[in-house]
Scaffold this motif. Structure first.
Motif, short mmCIF file in Angstrom:
data_model
loop_
_atom_site.label_atom_id
_atom_site.label_comp_id
_atom_site.label_asym_id
_atom_site.label_seq_id
_atom_site.Cartn_x
_atom_site.Cartn_y
_atom_site.Cartn_z
N ARG A 130 4.77 -5.11 6.64
CA ARG A 130 4.39 -3.77 7.19
C ARG A 130 4.38 -2.70 6.16
O ARG A 130 5.23 -2.77 5.16
CB ARG A 130 5.42 -3.21 8.26
N ARG A 181 2.16 4.82 5.22
CA ARG A 181 1.12 5.52 4.53
C ARG A 181 1.63 5.90 3.06
O ARG A 181 0.71 5.94 2.23
CB ARG A 181 0.32 6.47 5.34
N ILE A 223 -2.85 -0.92 6.97
CA ILE A 223 -2.59 -0.26 8.00
C ILE A 223 -3.24 -0.77 9.40
O ILE A 223 -4.49 -0.47 9.65
CB ILE A 223 -2.81 1.27 7.94
N GLU A 229 -3.25 -0.20 12.50
CA GLU A 229 -3.85 0.90 13.31
C GLU A 229 -5.31 1.30 12.94
O GLU A 229 -5.75 1.81 13.91
CB GLU A 229 -2.64 2.04 13.46
N ASN A 230 -5.70 1.08 11.73
CA ASN A 230 -6.91 1.41 11.55
C ASN A 230 -7.92 0.59 12.00
O ASN A 230 -9.16 1.07 12.34
CB ASN A 230 -7.19 1.50 10.00
N TYR A 231 -7.69 -0.79 12.57
CA TYR A 231 -8.61 -1.57 13.34
C TYR A 231 -8.11 -2.36 14.32
O TYR A 231 -8.34 -3.43 14.83
CB TYR A 231 -9.21 -2.55 12.24
N GLN A 232 -7.15 -1.73 15.07
CA GLN A 232 -6.41 -2.27 16.30
C GLN A 232 -7.47 -2.27 17.26
O GLN A 232 -7.29 -3.03 18.21
CB GLN A 232 -5.23 -1.53 16.56
N HIS A 233 -8.59 -1.25 17.34
CA HIS A 233 -9.46 -1.26 18.45
C HIS A 233 -10.41 -2.62 18.31
O HIS A 233 -11.00 -3.22 19.26
CB HIS A 233 -10.27 -0.12 18.32
N HIS A 241 -8.67 -9.08 11.67
CA HIS A 241 -7.22 -9.26 11.73
C HIS A 241 -6.73 -10.16 10.55
O HIS A 241 -5.67 -9.79 10.07
CB HIS A 241 -6.70 -9.51 13.02
#
Length: 546
Positions: free
Chosen positions: A191, A194, A250, A252-256, A263
């Protein structure tokens, strides 16, 4: 006699169904978490459930929805099911303990989370646990599961769920909540905040692995599984592109994004830059599996490929999965430039009966069709001059050398490049420079018989590559903005050996100290900047100066 037997049977039944006596004290260190039992009641529940559901593969139950589409429901024994209610299932309080007598059996030396998360017995990737004593993967933790069986047979009692990161003690079944296990969770899933990402290029501190060896975060070797050095040098080069690296560190930048390739690439980037690894190298096994699936085995383990082909495929594939509604992505933000192309072709309608020659302007001969258009690019291909055919007096091949600026003239808007299929004369001019410029020297050619390699050495500057002195560049659209045409080298991929038997290595720069490192699979060593330019450059990445 019968009356006495009935009386004894009644007493036994009453005793078996009587509730357990209450504890005489309450321990605040043992909170209870709500979950569902997955052992004795499973047999009755599954028997009833199978009457109305089909049995799927790997222990998954398959249920048909109203549209006739089968939905696979995985039998899970974790807290993921706590919000659902199933008939015949009983709520069970799963104990959460901070003290476990088996924590001293955890062996961090054997833990390796770089490989695919598959059960070593059933080969299923559903609900997989890692044994923290021997490092093997097993499915489930119920009484009929492989992990439970392994805990009884081998006497290994501490397991971590590879998805939820929860640690359990088997066969007792309680959850272990101990801060000493946080380092294992960080290795399983690194993890970054930022703030940590912003400080990466300023970090000069070394990290120490469990075996006592020191390594630099971001400068770790990659395991060559089998002829995968072309993947390793590509990954090491892309890890020097700061915006791309920061984006993938990070999640969260490509969690969609639903692509496994995206991933897996992010996981690999986080492992390379993680400062708390158990060992000083990383195995890209999971990433390679995703590459083989996404490329339909165009790139696979055991088959050598060229880094330029893999780089081109990887960048375009990542862009396809990451692009937003306006068509942009982090890939295009880093690497996309623009070319103006002037294409001169012969007009076949009139060229069959006229022997007119192709002209540059197309104005003197009506037999020439000139087409001008603009096209985006992610990398520029440079043509090397042909090597000499003759030998010198020492009976050794003369190794020619060419300055980088000579082969960059291909993009000055005046130099003509001839193509055979289709026959045309092309002129290229750069109309927009990208923040990161990828150059590819075309060393390999293939004829009908074998593959040839051009050994020409390219002389290039490591710092301050000024493009405007050699190719015309457009003026900035904003008057207050200056033209940024100066670049610094950050990665240089080279090829050594024969065309079909050689290997790839890469020189990369560490920005925090501006030192250069040579990386070949697991081998990482510091080198001099002068050594970077003394090799057969194959592909380079330049960073635009701010």
């Amino acid at each position: 006699m019968d009356g006495e037997r009935n009386l004894k049977r009644q007493k036994v039944l009453e005793k078996s169904f009587s509730p357990p006596p209450p504890m005489g004290f309450e321990n605040p260190l043992l909170p209870l978490a709500n979950t569902y039992d997955d052992d004795d009641e499973d047999e009755d529940y599954e028997r009833r459930a199978l009457n109305r559901r089909g049995e799927g593969q790997n222990g998954a139950r398959v249920e048909q929805n109203g549209n006739g589409v089968e939905n696979a429901e995985v039998e899970d024994d974790d807290d993921d099911l706590s919000g659902q209610e199933f008939p015949g299932k009983h709520n069970r309080q799963v104990e959460v303990r901070r003290d476990c007598p088996y924590l001293d059996t955890v062996n961090r030396q054997v833990l390796d989370f770089d490989f695919e998360k598959f059960c070593s017995v059933s080969l299923s990737n559903l609900n997989v646990y890692a044994c923290l004593v021997c490092g093997k993967y097993y499915q489930g933790r119920g009484k009929k599961s492989h992990a439970y069986t392994h805990s009884l047979e081998a006497g290994h009692h501490v397991y971590i769920n590879l998805q939820t990161e929860k640690v359990y003690c088997l066969p007792d079944g309680y959850e272990i909540n101990d801060p000493s296990l946080d380092d294992i969770r960080h290795v399983l899933n690194p993890r970054f905040t930022r703030e940590q990402v912003e400080q990466l290029d300023r970090n000069k501190q070394w990290s120490r692995a469990l075996d006592g060896s020191d390594y630099l975060p971001g400068m770790v070797g990659l395991n060559n599984i089998q002829l995968t050095d072309f993947v390793n040098v590509t990954i090491q080069s892309l890890m020097r592109v700061t915006p791309l690296r920061n984006f993938f560190l990070i999640p969260e930048n490509y969690q969609h994004c639903k692509s496994p390739l995206v991933h897996r690439f992010g996981e690999l980037a986080r492992k390379i830059w993680h400062a708390r690894n158990f060992k000083g190298q990383v195995s890209p096994h999971e990433f390679l599996q995703a590459v083989m699936k996404a490329s339909k085995k165009r790139f696979r383990i055991g088959m050598q490929s060229e880094p330029v082909e893999f780089m081109s495929w990887l960048l375009n594939t990542l862009h396809k999965y990451l692009k937003t509604r306006n068509g942009g992505s982090i890939i295009h933000e880093c690497f996309e430039g623009e070319l103006e192309v002037v294409k001169e072709t012969q007009n076949r309608a009139r060229g069959d009966d006229q022997n007119g020659a192709l002209t540059e302007s197309g104005t003197e001969n009506d037999n020439v069709v000139i087409e001008t258009y603009r096209m985006p690019f992610l990398m520029l291909g440079l043509d090397l001059p042909e090597p000499p055919l003759f030998k010198d007096v020492m009976e050794k091949n003369i190794i020619p050398q060419v300055p980088l600026f000579n082969i960059l003239k291909k993009f000055d808007g005046e130099t003509i490049t001839t193509t055979v299929r289709p026959p045309a004369r092309m002129r290229y001019r750069v109309t927009r420079l990208p923040p990161y410029l990828i150059l590819h020297m075309r060393r390999f050619t293939r004829n009908n018989f074998f593959r040839e390699k051009n050994p020409t050495l390219v002389n290039f500057p490591v710092k301050n590559l000024e493009l405007k002195d050699y190719i015309p560049l457009p003026a900035p659209t904003n008057e207050n903005e200056r033209l940024r045409s100066k670049y610094d080298l950050i990665a240089n991929i080279v090829h050594d050996g024969k065309p079909d038997e050689g290997f790839y290595r890469v020189f990369v720069q560490r920005k925090s100290e501006e030192l250069w490192y040579e990386m070949q699979d697991l081998h990482v060593s510091e080198t001099l900047p002068q050594m970077v330019a003394l090799s057969e450059a194959y592909m380079q990445i330049y960073e635009q100066q701010q």
